[in-house]
Design a protein around this motif. Structure first.
Motif, PDB file in Angstrom:
ATOM      1  N   GLU A  88       0.789  -1.140   0.107  1.00 12.31           N
ATOM      2  CA  GLU A  88       0.009   0.063   0.197  1.00 12.31           C
ATOM      3  C   GLU A  88       0.750   1.174   0.100  1.00 12.31           C
ATOM      4  O   GLU A  88       0.260   2.344  -0.479  1.00 12.31           O
ATOM      5  N   VAL A  89       2.170   1.294   0.586  1.00 16.09           N
ATOM      6  CA  VAL A  89       2.602   2.401   0.882  1.00 16.09           C
ATOM      7  C   VAL A  89       4.133   2.333   0.022  1.00 16.09           C
ATOM      8  O   VAL A  89       4.462   3.194  -0.992  1.00 16.09           O
ATOM      9  N   GLY A  90       4.860   1.480   0.347  1.00 16.80           N
ATOM     10  CA  GLY A  90       6.189   1.313  -0.504  1.00 16.80           C
ATOM     11  C   GLY A  90       7.343   2.297  -0.212  1.00 16.80           C
ATOM     12  O   GLY A  90       7.909   2.842  -1.155  1.00 16.80           O
ATOM     13  N   ALA A  96       7.527   0.569  -9.344  1.00 17.88           N
ATOM     14  CA  ALA A  96       6.023   0.446  -9.652  1.00 17.88           C
ATOM     15  C   ALA A  96       5.777  -1.108 -10.419  1.00 17.88           C
ATOM     16  O   ALA A  96       6.864  -1.349 -11.194  1.00 17.88           O
ATOM     17  N   PRO A  97       4.899  -1.755 -10.240  1.00 15.11           N
ATOM     18  CA  PRO A  97       4.872  -2.997 -10.916  1.00 15.11           C
ATOM     19  C   PRO A  97       4.917  -2.981 -12.339  1.00 15.11           C
ATOM     20  O   PRO A  97       5.583  -3.883 -13.014  1.00 15.11           O
ATOM     21  N   HIS A 193      12.650  11.826   8.271  1.00 14.05           N
ATOM     22  CA  HIS A 193      12.955  11.883   6.730  1.00 14.05           C
ATOM     23  C   HIS A 193      14.192  10.969   6.451  1.00 14.05           C
ATOM     24  O   HIS A 193      15.141  11.150   7.329  1.00 14.05           O
ATOM     25  N   PRO A 194      14.045  10.298   5.364  1.00 10.65           N
ATOM     26  CA  PRO A 194      15.274   9.193   5.297  1.00 10.65           C
ATOM     27  C   PRO A 194      16.661   9.935   4.948  1.00 10.65           C
ATOM     28  O   PRO A 194      17.856   9.123   5.381  1.00 10.65           O
ATOM     29  N   ALA A 265      12.342   5.862  -4.194  1.00 15.18           N
ATOM     30  CA  ALA A 265      10.893   6.184  -3.849  1.00 15.18           C
ATOM     31  C   ALA A 265      10.854   7.775  -3.476  1.00 15.18           C
ATOM     32  O   ALA A 265      11.747   8.097  -2.889  1.00 15.18           O
ATOM     33  N   ASP A 266       9.749   8.223  -3.673  1.00  8.37           N
ATOM     34  CA  ASP A 266       9.488   9.738  -3.132  1.00  8.37           C
ATOM     35  C   ASP A 266       9.020   9.798  -1.856  1.00  8.37           C
ATOM     36  O   ASP A 266       7.786   9.001  -1.565  1.00  8.37           O
TER      37      ASP A 266
END
Length: 275
Positions: A88-90, A96-97, A193-194, A265-266
């Motif tokens: 759901e989040v990622g 993306a698939p 934040h990462p 990822a954003d």
């Protein structure tokens, strides 16, 4: 070149995407190694395809949610990883698939050229006399044998030798910036934040609860446990380990981080999926 593939169990779409990646890489002359569950789902030979072989690969691809990614990291060691997001989040799975095959092929090509970019995310370990936990990407929890009324334990939390908190709680969580968006968030911990190198220390349902504390990522967090039948240490929600009391468990950054390859990822886009 060797690429490891791990698909989310009992997820037909994840298996289909893993098979499409495998077929494309086979055309490119890449040796693919599947974990046993994925190979079985595809009716492929399972001999020698245990997840433990992933560390010998040049790239590991996880197809599923964050749980599948965390499962794969336990065997990947310092091998670069790329995640295809079916959750759901990622936060950990940036691909993306519909872009999975192209993203993996592009990453493989970059590795072959020697110009691929690798990002690092910290892992944590919990240690005490005679025990060391499995490294955690998200969080390590030190708790009593059960949560809720009449459960928990007495804890004393020290940061680099200085006492931060003492009291009764269900448990104490130490999370990475990556894990701040996971279990930590549900326990009232802050988002980090990462790009910020930090650990979050959060009491879980403390009787006289101190606020969550953000400390430097190289801090040593020592959690002494008393007044319970035993302590339990859990790494990323898996493999709970019971420890006899009294015990003082030190949580600190592991020697080997998770190494991430491929697209990024954003963070703020992923945050929008939490609500």
């Amino acid at each position: 070149m060797k690429v490891g593939l791990v698909a989310q169990r009992d997820n037909e779409r994840a298996v289909e995407i893993a098979d499409a990646i495998r077929a494309a890489l086979d055309d490119d002359g890449v040796d693919c190694r599947l974990d046993t569950a994925t190979a079985t789902s595809l009716d492929l030979p399972t001999a020698g395809t245990t997840v433990e072989r992933l560390e010998a690969c040049d790239l590991v691809v996880s197809v599923g949610g964050d749980g599948t990614f965390l499962f794969a990291t336990r065997a990947a060691g310092d091998t670069p990883m790329i995640g295809v997001n079916l959750g759901e989040v990622g936060f950990l799975n940036a691909v993306a698939p519909e872009n999975a095959v192209d993203a993996v092929r592009d990453t493989v090509a970059a590795i072959r050229r020697g110009d691929h970019a690798v990002r690092e995310a910290p892992r944590l370990t919990a240690t005490c006399t005679g025990f060391e936990s499995v490294p955690a990407v998200n969080e390590i929890v030190v708790s009593g044998p059960r949560r809720g009324h009449g459960g928990g334990a007495s804890f004393e939390i020290e940061i680099d030798g200085s006492t931060y908190s003492t009291g009764h709680a269900d448990g104490v969580m130490v999370a990475t910036q990556t894990g701040s968006t996971a279990y930590n968030l549900s326990e009232g911990g802050p988002l980090v934040h990462p790009a910020v190198d930090a650990l979050v220390v959060t009491e879980m349902c403390g009787v006289e609860e101190r606020p969550p504390l953000v400390v430097d990522d190289d801090a040593a967090v020592t959690i002494a446990v008393r007044d319970a039948p035993h302590a339990v240490v859990v790494s990323d929600g898996r493999q709970p380990q019971e420890l006899e009391l009294p015990v003082a468990v030190t949580v600190s950054q592991a020697d080997t981080p998770v190494r991430l390859a491929g697209p990024t990822a954003d963070f703020f886009d992923a945050l929008g999926k939490l609500s």
